[in-house]
Scaffold this motif. Structure first.
Motif, PDB file in Angstrom:
ATOM      1  N   GLY A 148      -0.433  -2.760  -1.231  1.00  0.00           N
ATOM      2  CA  GLY A 148       0.518  -3.836  -1.439  1.00  0.00           C
ATOM      3  C   GLY A 148       0.492  -4.932  -0.411  1.00  0.00           C
ATOM      4  O   GLY A 148       1.284  -5.880  -0.516  1.00  0.00           O
ATOM      5  N   ILE A 175       5.263  -4.807  -2.140  1.00  0.00           N
ATOM      6  CA  ILE A 175       5.969  -3.610  -2.595  1.00  0.00           C
ATOM      7  C   ILE A 175       7.479  -3.824  -2.529  1.00  0.00           C
ATOM      8  O   ILE A 175       8.208  -3.490  -3.462  1.00  0.00           O
ATOM      9  CB  ILE A 175       5.566  -2.389  -1.761  1.00  0.00           C
ATOM     10  N   ARG A 194       0.626   6.205  -1.265  1.00  0.00           N
ATOM     11  CA  ARG A 194       1.421   5.134  -0.645  1.00  0.00           C
ATOM     12  C   ARG A 194       2.083   5.642   0.613  1.00  0.00           C
ATOM     13  O   ARG A 194       2.495   6.766   0.689  1.00  0.00           O
ATOM     14  CB  ARG A 194       2.495   4.645  -1.630  1.00  0.00           C
TER      15      ARG A 194
END
Length: 478
Positions: free
Chosen positions: A355, A374, A478
């Motif tokens: 991101g 994000i 993530r």
């Protein structure tokens, strides 16, 4: 009568292993320094950890630096010392015992920055110690290009993209109304259309057929087998590079196509035009169907870039706006950034942090900004002024470094560290040569820049230690 039986006792084994989790020995029994007063970090770093670890000599210090770092790391974690650097060790005539208790060191532990709620397996001092001890040194970047190729009729326009390096190690460049390929991996037959390059072969792939319809953009697919060619009239062609044949022709734009990007397994092609629209074309159909048209910019589309997972598309325009689109909500933008004060052409997604998006502005902006896509934060999380027009950005696939190329007024190529934004290298592209175009080699070591009818090849990043590529999709983590 029934005899009373003693209930059987549970068997716990023949060994007792105590559980030491949660013990706070350093709080109850703090370790005192060598003297009665509190010692400095240097004294703490130079004291021996146990009787087996003798005081090092000068020769031992040079040969066993890693052992000293490990020893200090143990002191930080076990004894709650606060050592952040590894000082030069010198022999000490005095020695001391390890377990000599004193309450004077309790305050050092209670006042330390270490928190019991930290998610890190080590405390802050240990992390700082490892950063200082094992931080990679700045690599020396050669200021001389590896190669230089003449590129006659290479147009210099901020909203065009005329150079691209494929995964099969073939460099494509748009010269006038023709597209040429420079490659070291192909055995080409000699004919009137090719000549010998510096260490490879150069061949003409295609020609638009008219000087009124010059090439305005090119883009390789991920496999390096097909090349998309955008033209001044808005026509887009897809060519098979190995067979040198035209595969698809795409109509849909009313003005020149200045930027393109492949997505979704080389089946979808995104094209940006001066008509302020982005077309999403499905190449699996014949004729090609434009599945979606994205219209949010009010100026010419100068840059397009898909995220590594092909879920987000970033677009920059001559209206000074950076937009982010989602494949799930393709009818509208999900993020719009307006901090740039000039045209946004340089766009690059980080391969290391999910991101993270970098963008650069034109001559009136001269700034590189970083965005967290994000959280949806409207403001940039970091920025740096470059004092020149930002033409291109590209991340290193091996480390947290990126390269930027610049136009007016410095014409430089700069290599940066992230997130410190420390400049670790600077290359001169020529006094009058703007580094208008940029593309990276398949292995991420070299780059090619284009400008002023010249292509230059540079070595800016470290080589890949492991030649094998991981098959794991790390972008989902993530």
């Amino acid at each position: 009568m029934r005899a009373c039986q003693t209930p059987p006792k549970p068997r716990h084994g023949d060994r007792f292993i105590p559980t030491r989790a949660g013990n706070t020995w350093d709080t109850c029994f703090p370790v005192s320094p060598a003297s009665s007063t509190s010692s400095s970090a240097k004294d703490l770093a130079t004291r021996p950890l146990g009787s087996w670890n003798k005081q090092p000599t000068a020769n031992d210090t040079n040969c066993n630096n890693g052992q000293g770092v490990y020893s200090n790391l143990l002191k930080n974690e076990v004894l709650r010392d606060q050592i952040e650097n590894v000082p030069v060790l010198s022999p000490s005539p005095t020695s001391r015992k390890l377990f000599k208790f004193d309450s004077s060191e309790r305050s050092n532990f209670l006042n330390s920055a270490w928190s019991p709620y930290s998610l890190s397996p080590i405390n802050a001092n240990s992390a700082q110690l490892l950063n200082h001890s094992y931080s990679k040194g700045v690599s020396k970047i050669s200021k001389v290009p590896l190669k230089a190729l003449d590129a006659p009729q290479l147009r210099e326009d901020f909203c065009l993209n005329l150079v691209d390096w494929s995964s099969k190690n073939s460099v494509a460049v748009g010269l006038g109304e023709s597209v040429w390929l420079w490659s070291t991996n192909q055995n080409l037959t000699t004919d009137h259309r090719q000549w010998t390059g510096v260490t490879g072969e150069v061949t003409q792939l295609c020609d638009t057929g008219s000087w009124r319809n010059p090439v305005s953009s090119i883009a390789w697919n991920e496999k390096g087998t097909h090349l998309a060619v955008g033209t001044e009239t808005g026509l887009v062609q897809v060519w098979d590079a190995a067979r040198e044949t035209l595969v698809n022709t795409i109509w849909g734009h009313t003005a020149r196509v200045g930027t393109m990007a492949w997505s979704q397994g080389d089946t979808m092609l995104s094209t940006g035009s001066r008509d302020c629209c982005i077309n999403q074309s499905d190449l699996r159909t014949n004729p090609v169907i434009i599945e979606n048209q994205l219209a949010a910019h009010t100026g010419e589309i100068c840059g397009l870039a898909w995220s590594p997972d092909k879920e987000l598309l970033a677009s920059g325009g001559n209206d000074n706006v950076l937009n982010v689109w989602s494949v799930r909500h393709s009818e509208r933008t999900i993020l719009t950034y307006r901090e740039h004060t000039a045209a946004v052409r340089a766009i690059a997604w980080s391969p290391h942090q999910y991101g993270l998006l970098a963008s650069g502005g034109g001559f009136a902006d001269e700034t590189i900004r970083f965005w967290n896509t994000i959280t949806g934060q409207a403001k940039s999380i970091r920025s740096i002024t470059t004092d020149s027009q930002v033409c291109n950005l590209a991340w290193s696939p091996h480390s947290a470094e990126f390269v930027s190329t610049h136009g007016y007024s410095t014409h430089l190529i700069k290599v940066w560290k992230y997130p410190s934004l420390e400049k670790i290298g600077e290359l001169d592209n020529g006094r009058y040569d703007r580094a208008m175009y940029l593309s990276m080699s398949p292995r991420g070591e070299n780059i090619v820049t284009g400008g002023y009818e010249t292509l230059r090849f540079w070595n800016v990043f470290k080589k890949r230690k492991d030649k094998r590529r991981s098959e794991l999709d790390l972008y989902k983590i993530r």
